[in-house]
Design an enzyme around this catalytic site. Structure first.
Site, PDB file in Angstrom:
ATOM      1  N   GLU A  17      62.675  30.976   5.164  1.00  0.00           N
ATOM      2  CA  GLU A  17      62.076  30.796   3.678  1.00  0.00           C
ATOM      3  C   GLU A  17      62.861  30.891   2.525  1.00  0.00           C
ATOM      4  O   GLU A  17      62.318  30.759   1.538  1.00  0.00           O
ATOM      5  CB  GLU A  17      60.734  31.407   3.833  1.00  0.00           C
ATOM      6  CG  GLU A  17      59.841  31.065   4.906  1.00  0.00           C
ATOM      7  CD  GLU A  17      58.351  31.436   4.676  1.00  0.00           C
ATOM      8  OE1 GLU A  17      57.504  30.946   4.197  1.00  0.00           O
ATOM      9  OE2 GLU A  17      58.489  32.672   5.178  1.00  0.00           O
ATOM     10  N   SER A 154      56.358  29.358   6.697  1.00  0.00           N
ATOM     11  CA  SER A 154      56.721  27.954   6.277  1.00  0.00           C
ATOM     12  C   SER A 154      56.988  26.793   7.567  1.00  0.00           C
ATOM     13  O   SER A 154      57.664  26.019   7.434  1.00  0.00           O
ATOM     14  CB  SER A 154      58.099  27.890   5.530  1.00  0.00           C
ATOM     15  OG  SER A 154      58.324  28.422   4.200  1.00  0.00           O
ATOM     16  N   TYR A 220      57.817  21.093   1.724  1.00  0.00           N
ATOM     17  CA  TYR A 220      58.829  21.485   0.891  1.00  0.00           C
ATOM     18  C   TYR A 220      59.879  20.022   0.498  1.00  0.00           C
ATOM     19  O   TYR A 220      60.434  20.231  -0.458  1.00  0.00           O
ATOM     20  CB  TYR A 220      59.733  22.538   1.206  1.00  0.00           C
ATOM     21  CG  TYR A 220      59.000  23.778   1.448  1.00  0.00           C
ATOM     22  CD1 TYR A 220      58.300  24.330   0.284  1.00  0.00           C
ATOM     23  CD2 TYR A 220      59.115  24.338   2.480  1.00  0.00           C
ATOM     24  CE1 TYR A 220      57.449  25.438   0.572  1.00  0.00           C
ATOM     25  CE2 TYR A 220      58.308  25.506   2.927  1.00  0.00           C
ATOM     26  CZ  TYR A 220      57.566  25.929   1.584  1.00  0.00           C
ATOM     27  OH  TYR A 220      56.796  27.057   2.253  1.00  0.00           O
ATOM     28  N   ARG A 258      46.625  33.374  -0.572  1.00  0.00           N
ATOM     29  CA  ARG A 258      46.417  32.058   0.083  1.00  0.00           C
ATOM     30  C   ARG A 258      45.793  31.995   1.338  1.00  0.00           C
ATOM     31  O   ARG A 258      46.579  32.357   2.238  1.00  0.00           O
ATOM     32  CB  ARG A 258      47.452  31.001  -0.298  1.00  0.00           C
ATOM     33  CG  ARG A 258      47.176  29.658  -0.107  1.00  0.00           C
ATOM     34  CD  ARG A 258      48.285  28.634  -0.379  1.00  0.00           C
ATOM     35  NE  ARG A 258      48.669  28.342   1.170  1.00  0.00           N
ATOM     36  CZ  ARG A 258      49.918  28.566   1.630  1.00  0.00           C
ATOM     37  NH1 ARG A 258      50.831  29.034   0.648  1.00  0.00           N
ATOM     38  NH2 ARG A 258      50.342  28.521   2.858  1.00  0.00           N
ATOM     39  N   ASP A 260      44.412  29.863   4.561  1.00  0.00           N
ATOM     40  CA  ASP A 260      44.430  28.235   4.989  1.00  0.00           C
ATOM     41  C   ASP A 260      43.477  28.278   5.982  1.00  0.00           C
ATOM     42  O   ASP A 260      43.143  28.656   7.061  1.00  0.00           O
ATOM     43  CB  ASP A 260      46.137  28.271   5.802  1.00  0.00           C
ATOM     44  CG  ASP A 260      47.213  28.378   4.708  1.00  0.00           C
ATOM     45  OD1 ASP A 260      46.834  28.057   3.554  1.00  0.00           O
ATOM     46  OD2 ASP A 260      48.362  28.381   5.205  1.00  0.00           O
ATOM     47  N   GLU A 273      45.393  30.996   8.778  1.00  0.00           N
ATOM     48  CA  GLU A 273      46.067  32.142   8.332  1.00  0.00           C
ATOM     49  C   GLU A 273      45.999  32.749   6.954  1.00  0.00           C
ATOM     50  O   GLU A 273      45.261  31.853   6.307  1.00  0.00           O
ATOM     51  CB  GLU A 273      47.714  32.066   8.824  1.00  0.00           C
ATOM     52  CG  GLU A 273      48.377  31.032   7.813  1.00  0.00           C
ATOM     53  CD  GLU A 273      49.900  30.725   8.117  1.00  0.00           C
ATOM     54  OE1 GLU A 273      50.648  31.513   7.585  1.00  0.00           O
ATOM     55  OE2 GLU A 273      50.103  29.995   8.951  1.00  0.00           O
ATOM     56  N   ASN A 275      48.368  34.152   3.680  1.00  0.00           N
ATOM     57  CA  ASN A 275      49.437  34.428   3.158  1.00  0.00           C
ATOM     58  C   ASN A 275      49.674  35.356   1.823  1.00  0.00           C
ATOM     59  O   ASN A 275      48.666  35.116   1.003  1.00  0.00           O
ATOM     60  CB  ASN A 275      50.177  32.945   2.488  1.00  0.00           C
ATOM     61  CG  ASN A 275      50.319  31.893   3.813  1.00  0.00           C
ATOM     62  OD1 ASN A 275      51.294  31.769   4.311  1.00  0.00           O
ATOM     63  ND2 ASN A 275      49.139  31.373   3.847  1.00  0.00           N
ATOM     64  N   GLY A 279      53.937  30.645  -1.886  1.00  0.00           N
ATOM     65  CA  GLY A 279      55.101  30.035  -2.684  1.00  0.00           C
ATOM     66  C   GLY A 279      54.612  29.493  -4.217  1.00  0.00           C
ATOM     67  O   GLY A 279      53.410  29.413  -4.410  1.00  0.00           O
TER      68      GLY A 279
END
Length: 309
Positions: A17, A154, A220, A258, A260, A273, A275, A279
């Site tokens: 990443e 990522s 991305y 964050r 998910d 998961e 984070n 990002g």
């Protein structure tokens, strides 16, 4: 931002990443400079090669991958008595390892898809053989599943499996199969992410992609990925936010994170998961969620810096 006038933004690193982390770091640094603050970008190489950080009021961690989310950087900064954004070593070590994260969520009775783990995918493949390993996985998690490294970000080395041929191809394509992997039941439905900022949930974002799933390209590169406010009723919204905050607290997170989710066709939510250093690029979910309630990028950066520990 109180007495904070000097910020060091730590980004880069050597993980898969790296480029995303650099983009995140530059965006954070630029926003701080626009606000008239002193900000410097540090491209992380190792803990031993970090410059003197004592001159800064706080370190903004925009470093993804194990170097920024595994907990060792946080441990180092605490030892040096340097303030930093986001969670500490304890939470980072638990959220970075997907198996450990899922074990804790399950213990706390927070829904996450069924899974099984192998210490080393390549060794498991050699010991059991392709077909035996595949059928063992199917017997535990179902016929459709994801194979993913326990520690990676990522969507690197994540593959969607529907049959034996997919499974064989996934193992062959792995950039590094000599590490722990988990096999996780495929949840069909909506992909939703919830950003938690200083103990509050930002509006949930639904991720809509034309790719097979929200992989590296979808995150991305692709212009065909849409990040939109999730269309949920009041009951669903309340349940989703409750789960997000419960998970945030269960993993001892603080500052921001964050989380998910997948929502299946029956409306049930599952946490995929967490984070600990999300990002902060123009394609990223946290800035998108903040914008929905008129929080600008700079305001978001300030809130992350000022979030309670």
């Amino acid at each position: 931002m109180g007495n904070i006038t000097k910020v060091v933004v730590i980004c880069g690193g050597s993980s898969a990443e790296r480029e995303i982390s650099l983009i995140s770091g530059r965006a954070v640094k630029n926003s701080l400079e626009v606000a008239g603050m002193q900000a410097v970008l540090v491209d992380f190489t190792s803990l031993q090669k970090l410059p003197n950080l004592d001159i800064y009021d706080i370190a903004f961690i925009a470093l993804h991958g194990h170097e920024g989310e595994g907990g060792e950087l946080q441990k180092f900064l605490v030892k040096k008595n340097i303030k930093f954004t986001g969670s500490g070593q304890n939470a980072c070590s638990k959220t970075w390892n997907k198996r450990l994260c899922k074990e804790i969520l399950s213990t706390k009775q927070i829904a996450t898809p069924e899974w099984m783990a192998v210490n080393n995918l390549h060794e498991a493949f050699l010991e059991d053989g392709l077909e035996n390993l595949y059928h063992n996985v199917v017997s535990q998690v179902g016929e459709e599943f994801f194979v993913k490294p326990s520690e990676e970000g990522s969507s690197i080395d994540i593959f969607k499996i529907s049959n034996l041929s997919n499974f064989e191809e996934a193992i062959a394509k792995c950039t590094n199969a000599n590490r722990e992997f988990i096999f996780e039941t495929l949840i069909v439905g909506k992909e939703i992410t919830v950003s938690v900022l200083d103990g509050q949930c930002l509006p949930p974002i639904e991720i809509i992609t034309t790719n097979k799933f929200y992989d590296y390209d979808a995150k991305y590169i692709s212009n065909n990925t849409s990040l939109v406010e999730a269309n949920l009723n009041e009951i669903e919204l309340k349940e989703l936010k409750k789960m997000a905050l419960n998970a945030f607290n269960a993993l001892d997170c603080f500052g921001w994170a964050r989380i998910d989710f997948m929502q299946n066709r029956d409306g049930k939510f599952f946490i995929i998961e967490i984070n600990s250093a999300p990002g902060m690029t123009s394609h990223s979910c946290v800035p998108k969620a903040a914008k929905l309630i008129d929080i600008s990028y700079l305001q978001l950066v300030k809130k992350i810096i000022n979030a309670k520990k």
